[in-house]
Design a protein around this motif. Structure first.
Motif, short mmCIF file in Angstrom:
data_model
loop_
_atom_site.label_atom_id
_atom_site.label_comp_id
_atom_site.label_asym_id
_atom_site.label_seq_id
_atom_site.Cartn_x
_atom_site.Cartn_y
_atom_site.Cartn_z
N GLU A 1 1.04 -5.75 -3.06
CA GLU A 1 1.61 -4.41 -3.44
C GLU A 1 2.06 -4.26 -4.96
N ASP A 2 1.31 -5.29 -5.61
CA ASP A 2 1.67 -5.34 -7.10
C ASP A 2 0.86 -3.96 -7.83
N PRO A 3 1.86 -3.11 -8.37
CA PRO A 3 1.45 -1.79 -8.89
C PRO A 3 0.29 -2.08 -10.10
N ALA B 1 -6.87 6.25 -4.02
CA ALA B 1 -6.05 5.43 -3.17
C ALA B 1 -5.37 4.26 -3.70
N ARG B 2 -6.13 3.59 -4.78
CA ARG B 2 -5.41 2.55 -5.30
C ARG B 2 -4.12 2.88 -6.30
N PHE B 3 -4.49 4.11 -7.18
CA PHE B 3 -3.59 4.75 -8.01
C PHE B 3 -2.12 5.17 -7.10
N ARG B 4 -2.58 5.81 -5.99
CA ARG B 4 -1.41 6.25 -5.18
C ARG B 4 -0.68 5.08 -4.28
N ALA B 5 -1.23 3.83 -4.14
CA ALA B 5 -0.65 2.71 -3.53
C ALA B 5 0.06 2.18 -4.67
N ALA B 6 -0.24 2.22 -5.89
CA ALA B 6 0.59 1.64 -7.02
C ALA B 6 1.83 2.59 -7.36
N VAL B 7 1.55 3.87 -7.45
CA VAL B 7 2.87 4.63 -7.34
C VAL B 7 3.83 4.66 -6.02
N ALA C 1 0.42 3.80 -13.70
CA ALA C 1 0.13 4.26 -12.46
C ALA C 1 0.45 5.73 -12.07
N ARG C 2 1.41 6.29 -12.67
CA ARG C 2 1.56 7.83 -12.59
C ARG C 2 0.43 8.50 -13.43
N TYR C 3 0.39 8.09 -14.67
CA TYR C 3 -0.70 8.70 -15.70
C TYR C 3 -1.87 8.37 -14.98
N SER C 4 -2.47 7.38 -14.54
CA SER C 4 -3.89 7.13 -14.15
C SER C 4 -4.23 7.97 -12.80
N LEU C 5 -3.12 8.12 -12.20
CA LEU C 5 -3.31 9.04 -10.92
C LEU C 5 -3.43 10.62 -11.32
N GLY C 6 -2.41 11.17 -12.34
CA GLY C 6 -2.55 12.38 -12.58
C GLY C 6 -3.88 12.87 -13.43
#
Length: 167
Positions: A118-120, A141-147, A156-161
């Protein structure tokens, strides 16, 4: 207390003073390794060469100071000593990424993720690799898991956004 208790003898007082001077001198000499992280971790490795943690820390310090090749060597030595250390795998993945070795980076990040699922930071790195490979669903899916793992993580939030905005 010791001086008062043992001060009845001149030799005892002199021995105690000499002992205090010796310890004081050793303390001054030893404090030199605290000058910066590089000197501290170099001394740590010199004093305990069979321990993975000081080698890992020295590797990271060398990389931060711009001595990437030496840092990678120390990380690989740390990996030999402790193959399950997720930070070593992660940092080797970052070095591979920086060299443009994306398959090597992905292999190292996946190794890190096996040790710490679970390492973000690792999840975000794997998301960025998936995005680069043209797999946006996997990246999301990876970004959401990181967040989910670390909700306040800005990368993680920036990458997902960024990924969602691009879609």
């Amino acid at each position: 207390w010791a001086a008062e208790r043992w001060s009845r003898s001149r030799w005892t007082t002199l021995a105690l003073a000499a002992l205090l001077l010796w310890y004081g001198g050793r303390t001054v000499l030893r404090s030199g390794i605290w000058h910066d992280e590089l000197s501290f971790f170099t001394a740590s490795v010199r004093e305990n060469p069979a321990a993975a943690a000081p080698r890992y820390s020295l590797g990271v310090a060398l990389i931060r100071s711009g001595r990437t090749a030496e840092g990678e060597t120390e990380l690989r030595k740390a990996l030999e000593l402790e193959p399950r250390e997720p930070g070593v795998h992660y940092n080797l993945g970052r070095l591979a990424w920086e060299r443009g070795d994306l398959p090597g980076a992905e292999a190292a990040f996946r190794s890190a993720l096996r040790q710490q699922p679970e390492d973000p930071d690792t999840l975000t790195a794997l998301g960025m690799l998936a995005e680069r490979r043209g797999a946006p669903a996997e990246a999301e899916a990876r970004f959401r898991a990181a967040v989910a793992s670390r909700p306040w993580d800005p990368r993680a939030r920036y990458s997902l956004g960024r990924l969602l905005a691009a879609q």
